[in-house]
Scaffold this motif. Structure first.
Motif, mmCIF file in Angstrom:
data_model
loop_
_atom_site.group_PDB
_atom_site.id
_atom_site.type_symbol
_atom_site.label_atom_id
_atom_site.label_comp_id
_atom_site.label_asym_id
_atom_site.label_seq_id
_atom_site.Cartn_x
_atom_site.Cartn_y
_atom_site.Cartn_z
ATOM 1 N N TYR A 38 26.758 34.110 38.114
ATOM 2 C CA TYR A 38 27.437 33.916 36.838
ATOM 3 C C TYR A 38 28.718 34.741 36.729
ATOM 4 N N PRO A 39 29.685 34.222 35.949
ATOM 5 C CA PRO A 39 30.948 34.930 35.754
ATOM 6 C C PRO A 39 30.819 36.059 34.732
ATOM 7 N N GLY A 40 31.881 36.835 34.615
ATOM 8 C CA GLY A 40 31.983 37.856 33.585
ATOM 9 C C GLY A 40 31.383 39.187 33.982
ATOM 10 N N PRO A 41 31.659 40.210 33.187
ATOM 11 C CA PRO A 41 31.231 41.570 33.502
ATOM 12 C C PRO A 41 29.717 41.740 33.446
ATOM 13 N N GLY A 93 39.602 44.646 34.790
ATOM 14 C CA GLY A 93 41.005 44.755 35.165
ATOM 15 C C GLY A 93 41.154 44.739 36.677
ATOM 16 N N GLN A 94 40.052 44.983 37.405
ATOM 17 C CA GLN A 94 40.044 45.012 38.866
ATOM 18 C C GLN A 94 39.152 43.924 39.471
ATOM 19 N N ALA A 95 38.021 43.656 38.847
ATOM 20 C CA ALA A 95 37.059 42.678 39.382
ATOM 21 C C ALA A 95 37.496 41.250 39.047
ATOM 22 N N GLN A 96 37.112 40.307 39.882
ATOM 23 C CA GLN A 96 37.391 38.894 39.626
ATOM 24 C C GLN A 96 36.419 38.374 38.576
ATOM 25 N N TRP A 97 36.925 37.703 37.570
ATOM 26 C CA TRP A 97 36.085 37.233 36.470
ATOM 27 C C TRP A 97 34.985 36.279 36.947
ATOM 28 N N ASP A 98 35.348 35.335 37.806
ATOM 29 C CA ASP A 98 34.384 34.306 38.204
ATOM 30 C C ASP A 98 33.315 34.792 39.178
ATOM 31 N N ALA A 99 33.571 35.859 39.885
ATOM 32 C CA ALA A 99 32.590 36.407 40.840
ATOM 33 C C ALA A 99 32.774 37.920 40.933
ATOM 34 N N PRO A 100 32.471 38.649 39.853
ATOM 35 C CA PRO A 100 32.723 40.091 39.861
ATOM 36 C C PRO A 100 31.810 40.848 40.826
ATOM 37 N N GLN A 101 32.416 41.687 41.622
ATOM 38 C CA GLN A 101 31.704 42.578 42.541
ATOM 39 C C GLN A 101 32.342 43.957 42.436
ATOM 40 N N GLY A 102 31.541 44.992 42.480
ATOM 41 C CA GLY A 102 32.056 46.354 42.493
ATOM 42 C C GLY A 102 32.821 46.719 41.233
ATOM 43 N N HIS A 103 33.695 47.706 41.381
ATOM 44 C CA HIS A 103 34.545 48.207 40.293
ATOM 45 C C HIS A 103 33.720 48.692 39.102
ATOM 46 N N ALA A 146 34.310 41.822 27.247
ATOM 47 C CA ALA A 146 34.986 42.210 28.487
ATOM 48 C C ALA A 146 35.145 43.728 28.526
ATOM 49 N N SER A 147 34.921 44.319 29.702
ATOM 50 C CA SER A 147 34.989 45.780 29.863
ATOM 51 C C SER A 147 36.134 46.161 30.791
ATOM 52 N N PHE A 148 36.806 47.265 30.459
ATOM 53 C CA PHE A 148 37.979 47.711 31.204
ATOM 54 C C PHE A 148 38.030 49.227 31.301
ATOM 55 N N ALA A 149 38.545 49.713 32.418
ATOM 56 C CA ALA A 149 38.741 51.153 32.604
ATOM 57 C C ALA A 149 39.991 51.631 31.866
ATOM 58 N N GLN A 150 40.998 50.786 31.807
ATOM 59 C CA GLN A 150 42.284 51.157 31.215
ATOM 60 C C GLN A 150 42.543 50.401 29.913
ATOM 61 N N ARG A 151 43.002 51.118 28.911
ATOM 62 C CA ARG A 151 43.330 50.501 27.616
ATOM 63 C C ARG A 151 44.401 49.419 27.794
ATOM 64 N N ALA A 152 45.381 49.663 28.659
ATOM 65 C CA ALA A 152 46.453 48.688 28.880
ATOM 66 C C ALA A 152 45.903 47.365 29.407
ATOM 67 N N ASP A 153 44.915 47.423 30.295
ATOM 68 C CA ASP A 153 44.295 46.194 30.813
ATOM 69 C C ASP A 153 43.530 45.461 29.711
ATOM 70 N N ALA A 154 42.847 46.208 28.857
ATOM 71 C CA ALA A 154 42.109 45.607 27.743
ATOM 72 C C ALA A 154 43.086 44.959 26.760
ATOM 73 N N ASP A 155 44.192 45.641 26.469
ATOM 74 C CA ASP A 155 45.207 45.085 25.564
ATOM 75 C C ASP A 155 45.807 43.802 26.133
ATOM 76 N N LYS A 156 46.098 43.794 27.424
ATOM 77 C CA LYS A 156 46.658 42.620 28.085
ATOM 78 C C LYS A 156 45.680 41.444 28.009
ATOM 79 N N PHE A 157 44.398 41.715 28.298
ATOM 80 C CA PHE A 157 43.357 40.691 28.238
ATOM 81 C C PHE A 157 43.251 40.131 26.817
#
Length: 185
Positions: free
Chosen positions: A63-66, A109-119, A143-154
Motif C-alpha cells: 500500500y502507498p503512503g506513510p 519528503g524522502q520516501a516514494q509515496w507509492d512504495a515507501p521504504q526506509g527514511h 503525511a509525515s515529514f522531517a522538515q517543515r519546508a517539505d510539509a509546507d510544500k506538500f
C-alpha cells in the motif's frame, strides 16, 4: 487483593494521554506505579514483504503512503501500522496503557509515496499534513515529514494543514469508515 488503578475505565483515557505525553517528552511511561525510566536508543526496523499491520493484518509493502512503527516496552519487535491515521488512533486512544519506548514514521519528503521504504524519523519531531488529497492504505491519511519546508510544500500541492506531533488530536484520526476508501480489499 489490590487491583491496579490503571485498569479502571476512568483512568484509561488519562493513561493514554500520559503515554502520548511521555513519548512527546522523550521518556518512557511507567504505568501502575512503576517509576519512569529514560528512553533507550531504539533503532527503527525496516519493513519487508511480510510485515503486517498491527490492527488489520494488511501487508505494509502492498500500500502507498506513510507507515509507522511503535516500540513498546517488553516487546521485542515493533508494532507496525500501514497508515499514520491508525498509528495516531492507537496512540491517542483512551485504552492505550502500554509503555511506548519509541515511535517512528516515514519522511515522505524522502520516501516514494507509492512504495515507501526506509527514511524512518522520530514521530515526535515530525511535521504532519492533515486533510490532504493524498491517500494511504486506508484512504485519507496524514503525511509525515522531517522538515517543515517539505510539509509546507506538500500542503501547497495537495492541500491540508501542517501540524506538529502534539497538535494531532483524536477527532482527526477517526478510523470509522476507513475500509470504504480501500479499493484493494
Amino acid at each position: 487483593m489490590t487491583t491496579c488503578s490503571c485498569h479502571h475505565p476512568s483512568r484509561r483515557r488519562a493513561l493514554g494521554l500520559a503515554a502520548l505525553a511521555a513519548l512527546s517528552a522523550g521518556g518512557l511511561l511507567a504505568a501502575c506505579g512503576d517509576q519512569a525510566a529514560q528512553q533507550a536508543a531504539i533503532a527503527p526496523v525496516e519493513i519487508d514483504r511480510g510485515t503486517s499491520c498491527e490492527l488489520d493484518g494488511m501487508l505494509l509493502a502492498d500500500y502507498p503512503g506513510p507507515k509507522a512503527q511503535v516500540h513498546y516496552a517488553g516487546q521485542d519487535r515493533p508494532s507496525f501500522f500501514c497508515d499514520t491515521v491508525e498509528f495516531f488512533n492507537v496512540l491517542l486512544a483512551g485504552e492505550q496503557v502500554r509503555a511506548v519506548r519509541a515511535a517512528y514514521v516515514q519522511d515522505m519528503g524522502q520516501a516514494q509515496w507509492d512504495a515507501p521504504q526506509g527514511h524512518w524519523i522520530d514521530a515526535k519531531g515530525a511535521f504532519y499534513v492533515v486533510g490532504s488529497k493524498r491517500h494511504g492504505s486506508m484512504g485519507p491519511t496524514i503525511a509525515s515529514f522531517a522538515q517543515r519546508a517539505d510539509a509546507d510544500k506538500f500542503a501547497g500541492e495537495y492541500g491540508g494543514k501542517v501540524l506538529a506531533f502534539a497538535e494531532v488530536k483524536p477527532d482527526m484520526v477517526d478510523l470509522s469508515g476507513g475500509a470504504l476508501h480501500d479499493t484493494r480489499m
